[in-house]
Design an enzyme around this catalytic site. Structure first.
Site, PDB file in Angstrom:
ATOM      1  N   PRO A   9     -14.485  13.397   7.557  1.00  0.00           N
ATOM      2  CA  PRO A   9     -15.277  14.358   6.424  1.00  0.00           C
ATOM      3  C   PRO A   9     -16.445  14.180   6.973  1.00  0.00           C
ATOM      4  CG  PRO A   9     -14.046  12.351   5.281  1.00  0.00           C
ATOM      5  CD  PRO A   9     -14.078  12.372   6.445  1.00  0.00           C
ATOM      6  N   ASN A  10     -17.323  15.015   7.099  1.00  0.00           N
ATOM      7  CA  ASN A  10     -18.216  15.561   6.868  1.00  0.00           C
ATOM      8  C   ASN A  10     -18.725  15.690   8.199  1.00  0.00           C
ATOM      9  OD1 ASN A  10     -19.195  15.090   4.099  1.00  0.00           O
ATOM     10  ND2 ASN A  10     -18.831  13.347   4.271  1.00  0.00           N
ATOM     11  N   ARG A  17     -26.427  17.265   9.366  1.00  0.00           N
ATOM     12  CA  ARG A  17     -26.168  16.091   8.511  1.00  0.00           C
ATOM     13  C   ARG A  17     -26.923  14.646   9.078  1.00  0.00           C
ATOM     14  NH1 ARG A  17     -21.146  12.411   8.721  1.00  0.00           N
ATOM     15  NH2 ARG A  17     -21.390  11.118   6.688  1.00  0.00           N
ATOM     16  N   TYR A  22     -26.937  11.208  13.478  1.00  0.00           N
ATOM     17  CA  TYR A  22     -26.052  11.653  13.720  1.00  0.00           C
ATOM     18  C   TYR A  22     -26.075  12.579  15.006  1.00  0.00           C
ATOM     19  CZ  TYR A  22     -23.245   9.395   9.994  1.00  0.00           C
ATOM     20  OH  TYR A  22     -22.713   8.264   9.150  1.00  0.00           O
ATOM     21  N   ASN A  73     -12.018   9.853  14.566  1.00  0.00           N
ATOM     22  CA  ASN A  73     -13.359   9.577  14.407  1.00  0.00           C
ATOM     23  C   ASN A  73     -13.586  10.024  12.735  1.00  0.00           C
ATOM     24  OD1 ASN A  73     -16.167   9.108  12.603  1.00  0.00           O
ATOM     25  ND2 ASN A  73     -17.252  10.017  14.072  1.00  0.00           N
ATOM     26  N   ALA A  76     -15.885   7.959   6.586  1.00  0.00           N
ATOM     27  CA  ALA A  76     -15.653   7.348   5.934  1.00  0.00           C
ATOM     28  C   ALA A  76     -14.574   6.808   5.053  1.00  0.00           C
ATOM     29  CB  ALA A  76     -16.690   7.911   4.152  1.00  0.00           C
ATOM     30  N   HIS A  79     -13.059   3.251   6.053  1.00  0.00           N
ATOM     31  CA  HIS A  79     -13.523   2.570   5.701  1.00  0.00           C
ATOM     32  C   HIS A  79     -12.410   1.606   4.105  1.00  0.00           C
ATOM     33  CE1 HIS A  79     -17.498   2.692   7.619  1.00  0.00           C
ATOM     34  NE2 HIS A  79     -17.560   3.776   7.279  1.00  0.00           N
ATOM     35  N   ASP A  86      -1.857   3.497   7.168  1.00  0.00           N
ATOM     36  CA  ASP A  86      -0.633   3.785   7.747  1.00  0.00           C
ATOM     37  C   ASP A  86       0.641   5.256   8.766  1.00  0.00           C
ATOM     38  OD1 ASP A  86       0.043   1.711   6.104  1.00  0.00           O
ATOM     39  OD2 ASP A  86       0.904   2.527   4.214  1.00  0.00           O
ATOM     40  N   GLU A  97     -10.398   4.622  18.015  1.00  0.00           N
ATOM     41  CA  GLU A  97     -11.513   5.080  16.845  1.00  0.00           C
ATOM     42  C   GLU A  97     -12.480   5.258  16.983  1.00  0.00           C
ATOM     43  OE1 GLU A  97     -10.931   3.181  12.974  1.00  0.00           O
ATOM     44  OE2 GLU A  97     -12.792   2.613  13.324  1.00  0.00           O
ATOM     45  N   HIS A  99     -17.198   6.208  16.144  1.00  0.00           N
ATOM     46  CA  HIS A  99     -18.223   5.781  15.143  1.00  0.00           C
ATOM     47  C   HIS A  99     -19.669   6.790  16.175  1.00  0.00           C
ATOM     48  CE1 HIS A  99     -15.576   5.028  12.043  1.00  0.00           C
ATOM     49  NE2 HIS A  99     -14.711   3.735  12.563  1.00  0.00           N
ATOM     50  N   SER A 101     -22.755   6.388  14.862  1.00  0.00           N
ATOM     51  CA  SER A 101     -23.882   5.804  14.722  1.00  0.00           C
ATOM     52  C   SER A 101     -23.442   4.335  14.840  1.00  0.00           C
ATOM     53  CB  SER A 101     -24.207   5.708  13.086  1.00  0.00           C
ATOM     54  OG  SER A 101     -23.372   4.995  12.513  1.00  0.00           O
ATOM     55  N   ARG A 106     -25.401  -0.693   9.776  1.00  0.00           N
ATOM     56  CA  ARG A 106     -26.125  -0.039   9.078  1.00  0.00           C
ATOM     57  C   ARG A 106     -25.486  -0.937   7.606  1.00  0.00           C
ATOM     58  NH1 ARG A 106     -23.651   5.994   9.319  1.00  0.00           N
ATOM     59  NH2 ARG A 106     -25.343   6.102   7.671  1.00  0.00           N
TER      60      ARG A 106
HETATM   61  C1  DQA Z   1     -19.265   7.630  10.749  1.00  0.00           C
HETATM   62  C2  DQA Z   1     -19.478   6.527  10.362  1.00  0.00           C
HETATM   63  C3  DQA Z   1     -18.921   6.351   8.708  1.00  0.00           C
HETATM   64  O1  DQA Z   1     -19.834   4.975   8.650  1.00  0.00           O
HETATM   65  C4  DQA Z   1     -19.484   7.525   8.291  1.00  0.00           C
HETATM   66  O2  DQA Z   1     -18.738   7.496   6.579  1.00  0.00           O
HETATM   67  C5  DQA Z   1     -18.826   8.920   8.627  1.00  0.00           C
HETATM   68  C6  DQA Z   1     -20.103   9.049  10.333  1.00  0.00           C
HETATM   69  C7  DQA Z   1     -20.154   7.946  12.933  1.00  0.00           C
HETATM   70  O3  DQA Z   1     -19.386   8.728  12.882  1.00  0.00           O
HETATM   71  O4  DQA Z   1     -20.691   6.994  12.824  1.00  0.00           O
HETATM   72  O5  DQA Z   1     -19.006   9.689   7.995  1.00  0.00           O
HETATM   73  O6  DQA Z   1     -17.427   7.330  11.285  1.00  0.00           O
END
Ligand code: DQA
Length: 145
Positions: A9-10, A17, A22, A73, A76, A79, A86, A97, A99, A101, A106
Site C-alpha cells: 500500500p501507498n 509521497r 521515500y 516491500n 505498512a 507491521h 502465512d 523483504e 524497506h 526507509s 522511525r
Molecule cells: C516502508 C516502511 C513502512 O513502515 C511504511 O508503512 C511504508 C514503506 C518503506 O519502504 O520504508 O509504506 O515499507
C-alpha cells in the site's frame, strides 16, 4: 532468474509521497530500474503493486512454480499482516523483504516486522537500491536456493 517484485500500500505514490523519506523517484521508475537490472543479469522482473492485502496474498500464491524469487516491500502490512506472513510460509518461493526507509530510525511501530520471519532476509534504509541489493543476493546465491 524470474523475479516477482511486490509493492504494498501507498507505494504507487512513490515520488509524491513524503519525498524526504521515500525519495523523488516514482513507482514507474522503480519498476524500470528492477527490470533493467534483471535484464542486465540475464533475468526478468515483473512488478506488482496493490493497496489491498488479499491481492498481495493472491500474488504470492500465484508465484508458485512461476517465479524463482520474490522481492517484496509490504509497506505498512509489514507491521501487522499475519495473513501475508502465512502466505509467504505457504509457498516455497524465497522472499527478501525490502524497506526504502530505515524503519529502525522511525516510529517504534515500524521496528517490528511480522512478515520478515518468513523471508530469507530484510533490507532496510538503502532507498530504491535495496530492491537491487535483494535481487543481487538471489542472483549470487541462486544455486543454493
Ligand atoms: C516502508 C516502511 C513502512 O513502515 C511504511 O508503512 C511504508 C514503506 C518503506 O519502504 O520504508 O509504506 O515499507
Amino acid at each position: 532468474m524470474k523475479f516477482l517484485v511486490i509493492n504494498g500500500p501507498n507505494l504507487n505514490l512513490l515520488g509524491q509521497r513524503e519525498p524526504g523519506i521515500y525519495g523523488e523517484e516514482n513507482y514507474e521508475a522503480l519498476c524500470q530500474m528492477v527490470k533493467d537490472y534483471a535484464a542486465a543479469h540475464g533475468s526478468t522482473a515483473e512488478c506488482f503493486q496493490s493497496n489491498y492485502e488479499g491481492a498481495i496474498i493472491d500474488a504470492i500464491h500465484g508465484a508458485r512454480g512461476v517465479y524463482d524469487a520474490i522481492v517484496m516491500n509490504p509497506g505498512a502490512f509489514t507491521h501487522y499482516s499475519i495473513a501475508i506472513l502465512d502466505a509467504l510460509k505457504a509457498v516455497d518461493v524465497p522472499c527478501i523483504e525490502v524497506h526504502i526507509s530505515n524503519v529502525h530510525q522511525r516510529e517504534e511501530f515500524r521496528h517490528k516486522s511480522v512478515t520478515a520471519p518468513a523471508c530469507v532476509g530484510q533490507v532496510t534504509g538503502l532507498g530504491l537500491y535495496g530492491y537491487l541489493a535483494a535481487m543481487g543476493y538471489f542472483l549470487e546465491k541462486q544455486s543454493e536456493l
